[in-house]
Design a protein around this motif. Sequence first.
Motif, PDB file in Angstrom:
ATOM      1  N   ASN A 178       0.911  -1.108  -0.231  1.00  0.00           N
ATOM      2  CA  ASN A 178      -0.037  -0.042   0.137  1.00  0.00           C
ATOM      3  C   ASN A 178       0.897   1.321   0.090  1.00  0.00           C
ATOM      4  N   ARG A 179       2.020   1.222   0.719  1.00  0.00           N
ATOM      5  CA  ARG A 179       2.893   2.486   0.922  1.00  0.00           C
ATOM      6  C   ARG A 179       3.530   2.603  -0.313  1.00  0.00           C
ATOM      7  N   LEU A 180       3.939   1.600  -1.230  1.00  0.00           N
ATOM      8  CA  LEU A 180       4.530   1.596  -2.286  1.00  0.00           C
ATOM      9  C   LEU A 180       3.787   2.209  -3.462  1.00  0.00           C
ATOM     10  N   GLU A 181       2.580   1.864  -3.392  1.00  0.00           N
ATOM     11  CA  GLU A 181       1.343   2.173  -4.479  1.00  0.00           C
ATOM     12  C   GLU A 181       1.213   3.797  -4.111  1.00  0.00           C
ATOM     13  N   THR A 187       3.896  10.135  -6.925  1.00  0.00           N
ATOM     14  CA  THR A 187       5.037  10.715  -7.811  1.00  0.00           C
ATOM     15  C   THR A 187       4.635  10.962  -9.268  1.00  0.00           C
ATOM     16  N   ALA A 188       3.388  10.196  -9.321  1.00  0.00           N
ATOM     17  CA  ALA A 188       2.778  10.453 -10.955  1.00  0.00           C
ATOM     18  C   ALA A 188       1.703  11.455 -11.026  1.00  0.00           C
ATOM     19  N   GLY A 189       1.452  12.134  -9.652  1.00  0.00           N
ATOM     20  CA  GLY A 189       0.325  12.969  -9.692  1.00  0.00           C
ATOM     21  C   GLY A 189      -0.945  12.315  -9.835  1.00  0.00           C
ATOM     22  N   GLU A 190      -1.083  11.147  -9.404  1.00  0.00           N
ATOM     23  CA  GLU A 190      -2.346  10.523  -9.489  1.00  0.00           C
ATOM     24  C   GLU A 190      -3.350  10.259  -8.249  1.00  0.00           C
ATOM     25  N   PRO A 191      -4.584  10.277  -8.276  1.00  0.00           N
ATOM     26  CA  PRO A 191      -5.213  10.289  -7.168  1.00  0.00           C
ATOM     27  C   PRO A 191      -5.212   9.396  -6.127  1.00  0.00           C
ATOM     28  N   PRO A 192      -5.410   9.445  -4.778  1.00  0.00           N
ATOM     29  CA  PRO A 192      -5.470   8.232  -4.013  1.00  0.00           C
ATOM     30  C   PRO A 192      -6.139   7.011  -4.590  1.00  0.00           C
ATOM     31  N   ALA A 193      -5.567   6.027  -4.084  1.00  0.00           N
ATOM     32  CA  ALA A 193      -6.309   4.545  -4.570  1.00  0.00           C
ATOM     33  C   ALA A 193      -7.576   4.507  -4.094  1.00  0.00           C
ATOM     34  N   GLU A 400      -3.794   1.446   6.829  1.00  0.00           N
ATOM     35  CA  GLU A 400      -3.296   0.904   5.657  1.00  0.00           C
ATOM     36  C   GLU A 400      -2.025   0.482   5.427  1.00  0.00           C
ATOM     37  N   TYR A 401      -1.166   0.683   6.407  1.00  0.00           N
ATOM     38  CA  TYR A 401       0.182   0.464   6.370  1.00  0.00           C
ATOM     39  C   TYR A 401       0.694  -0.432   7.585  1.00  0.00           C
ATOM     40  N   LEU A 402       0.069  -0.332   8.694  1.00  0.00           N
ATOM     41  CA  LEU A 402       0.502  -1.504   9.805  1.00  0.00           C
ATOM     42  C   LEU A 402      -0.722  -2.602   9.727  1.00  0.00           C
ATOM     43  N   MET A 403      -2.110  -2.184   9.483  1.00  0.00           N
ATOM     44  CA  MET A 403      -2.995  -3.386   9.455  1.00  0.00           C
ATOM     45  C   MET A 403      -3.195  -3.836   8.078  1.00  0.00           C
ATOM     46  N   GLY A 404      -2.643  -3.242   7.048  1.00  0.00           N
ATOM     47  CA  GLY A 404      -2.505  -3.555   5.614  1.00  0.00           C
ATOM     48  C   GLY A 404      -4.072  -3.564   5.122  1.00  0.00           C
ATOM     49  N   GLU A 405      -4.883  -2.666   5.594  1.00  0.00           N
ATOM     50  CA  GLU A 405      -6.378  -2.824   5.261  1.00  0.00           C
ATOM     51  C   GLU A 405      -6.476  -1.286   4.500  1.00  0.00           C
ATOM     52  N   SER A 407      -8.669   1.607   3.736  1.00  0.00           N
ATOM     53  CA  SER A 407     -10.057   2.091   3.864  1.00  0.00           C
ATOM     54  C   SER A 407     -10.825   2.321   2.614  1.00  0.00           C
ATOM     55  N   PRO A 408     -12.245   1.745   2.717  1.00  0.00           N
ATOM     56  CA  PRO A 408     -13.023   1.942   1.703  1.00  0.00           C
ATOM     57  C   PRO A 408     -13.236   3.510   1.247  1.00  0.00           C
ATOM     58  N   VAL A 409     -13.208   3.697   0.177  1.00  0.00           N
ATOM     59  CA  VAL A 409     -13.299   5.234  -0.384  1.00  0.00           C
ATOM     60  C   VAL A 409     -14.938   5.447  -0.602  1.00  0.00           C
ATOM     61  N   SER A 410     -15.187   6.514  -0.026  1.00  0.00           N
ATOM     62  CA  SER A 410     -16.583   7.083  -0.229  1.00  0.00           C
ATOM     63  C   SER A 410     -16.963   8.108  -1.180  1.00  0.00           C
ATOM     64  N   ASP A 411     -17.972   8.477  -1.542  1.00  0.00           N
ATOM     65  CA  ASP A 411     -18.067   9.561  -2.618  1.00  0.00           C
ATOM     66  C   ASP A 411     -17.450  10.955  -2.030  1.00  0.00           C
ATOM     67  N   LEU A 412     -17.759  11.145  -0.594  1.00  0.00           N
ATOM     68  CA  LEU A 412     -17.231  12.436   0.083  1.00  0.00           C
ATOM     69  C   LEU A 412     -15.729  12.306  -0.061  1.00  0.00           C
ATOM     70  N   MET A 413     -15.172  11.203   0.242  1.00  0.00           N
ATOM     71  CA  MET A 413     -13.573  11.080   0.171  1.00  0.00           C
ATOM     72  C   MET A 413     -13.225  11.183  -1.061  1.00  0.00           C
ATOM     73  N   ALA A 414     -13.625  10.778  -2.320  1.00  0.00           N
ATOM     74  CA  ALA A 414     -13.235  11.038  -3.642  1.00  0.00           C
ATOM     75  C   ALA A 414     -13.569  12.632  -4.092  1.00  0.00           C
ATOM     76  N   TRP A 415     -14.620  13.217  -3.335  1.00  0.00           N
ATOM     77  CA  TRP A 415     -14.493  14.377  -3.776  1.00  0.00           C
ATOM     78  C   TRP A 415     -13.477  15.340  -3.099  1.00  0.00           C
ATOM     79  N   ASN A 416     -13.310  14.900  -1.797  1.00  0.00           N
ATOM     80  CA  ASN A 416     -12.099  15.568  -0.870  1.00  0.00           C
ATOM     81  C   ASN A 416     -10.870  15.582  -1.718  1.00  0.00           C
TER      82      ASN A 416
END
Length: 582
Positions: A178-181, A187-193, A400-405, A407-416
Amino acid sequence: MTPAPSDTPSPAQHLDQQAHAAIARATGALSPTSALLAYLDWAMHLAASPGKRSELATLAMDNAMHLARYASQAALRPPGQAPHCIEPRESDRRFADEAWQQWPFCLMQQSFLMAERWWDQATRGVRGVDRHHENMVAFAARQWLDMISPGNWLPTNPVVLQRTVEQGGMNLVRGLANRLEDLQRRTAGEPPAGVERFVVGRDLAVTPGKVVLRNRLMELIQYSPTTDEVRPEPVLIAPAWIMKYYILDLSPHNSLIRWLVGQGHTVFCISWKNPDKDDRDLGMDDYLDQGVFAALGAIGAIVPGRKVHATGYCLGGTLLSIAAAAMARDGHERLASMTLFAAQTDFTEPGELSLFIDASQVSLLEAQMHETGYLTGEQMAGAFQMLRSYDLLWSRLVNEYLMGERSPVSDLMAWNADTTRMPAKMHSQYLRRLFLHDDLSEGRYPVGGRPVALGDIDLPVFCVGTETDHVAPWRSVHKLHYLSPAEITFVLTSGGHNAGIVSEPGHPRRHYRVLTREAGGPYLSPDEWVTQAPRKEGSWWPEWGAWLAARSGEPVAPPRMGAARKGYPVLGDAPGEYVLQK
């Protein structure tokens, strides 16, 4: 009063500007001078306060004794049986898992909570310290404590350790992936996973409508009616330009715009352009003229002879208040009412965002914006992230980095994650005129060369504040009560700056308070208001819908989309082009 930099700086000013820009690049536009002044103010006054130091020493000794007693009891008793030295705040979820009651993790979390309490006492209430400096020092202490919390690190987090044993370390392998992604995406200027699952125009901002006006600064969207008849007074929504407008038109189930259209209103919404370096000289007057006033002109052509229910969100509400005051000053009766969502009109107590706004901070931002032409969305997002470091940073990193999970992305998070920029001139004027000098509430803000006064506004006002707002604290929003004699229906709703507004009917665990102050009625302080305003369960949207209906005429046939003969043809489908700009 420190003047803003001139448009044509002298050679000496240009040199200073370059120096400040270099400092801004090195520090992320956080002023080291402001931080040093705050620290020195606190440290020197603390050194001169023997009584305060004695209190802190006594508190430290008491904490040590209580902690030693707790350690001996917790080591001998079953998990959770030893009485705690201190309980976490109700909103603090860091140590909620039962694993934190096991030895020695129970001692770690109690020690950390007691350290938090000590530093809160140490940074508050030191005689002679400037309030802004006190807040900065207390904030810095919280940031450091949040960073070293035992919950953030693998060896001291029992929940992570238990997961690591159960999964043979695979959670850490997934966390590394997850961290590497995330690094690759950044670096590529892409949005969060996960954000790619939400596409504007397909999943978000899908309420049908047409773009009926486009200028250099905004597009105006007219939404298609869904009822046979509509209220004769249209609704204009002016969102903030520090965000994409579709916060009010998220998914179909929680779209305020879709809901409003379904209530039988003709709805127009401004979609601001995402400015670039060529827009560096756009100022507050441009947002007023090419934004609110241009939209009102178009609506007047499409729905002639009708007053408008004007609605503003956050900074859009501040701009709308300025426009309403200017129209009241000039005798223009174009508005039927004004609605403000989490919008400040008095900036004397703007909340924790003021930690990043003083003369030194603004000078660095102005120097940086002079080079780029705008303030980046990432800078604004970083400030908000620091204000809620546990919710927006540390808890996510742990999951995401220690538990390896993921977080599900919601519409509000995508807008943010869909950030926007701000033109250099506008943002400088906004910070200086409103935040630093509070020109609007003081009657000094000029429109058309003459100052405007909020006291001239006599429209019915529906004003919404949210309980946990870090951007526009509800007590600050409430200050409109003593700035304007107008009839004000004030709503205080559960949730924060965004989630409190996106609070559709049926949303679980929602409540609000509401109380109307009649025009010219007596002032109630925020504390008095809370005791007198009745609490209601559910969404505040129906309350607003009933308020609008009571101030609207009988339903009529819907207007046509656009007004081509009057210069406002249909230019395309909603959500338009500007909202798609990156």
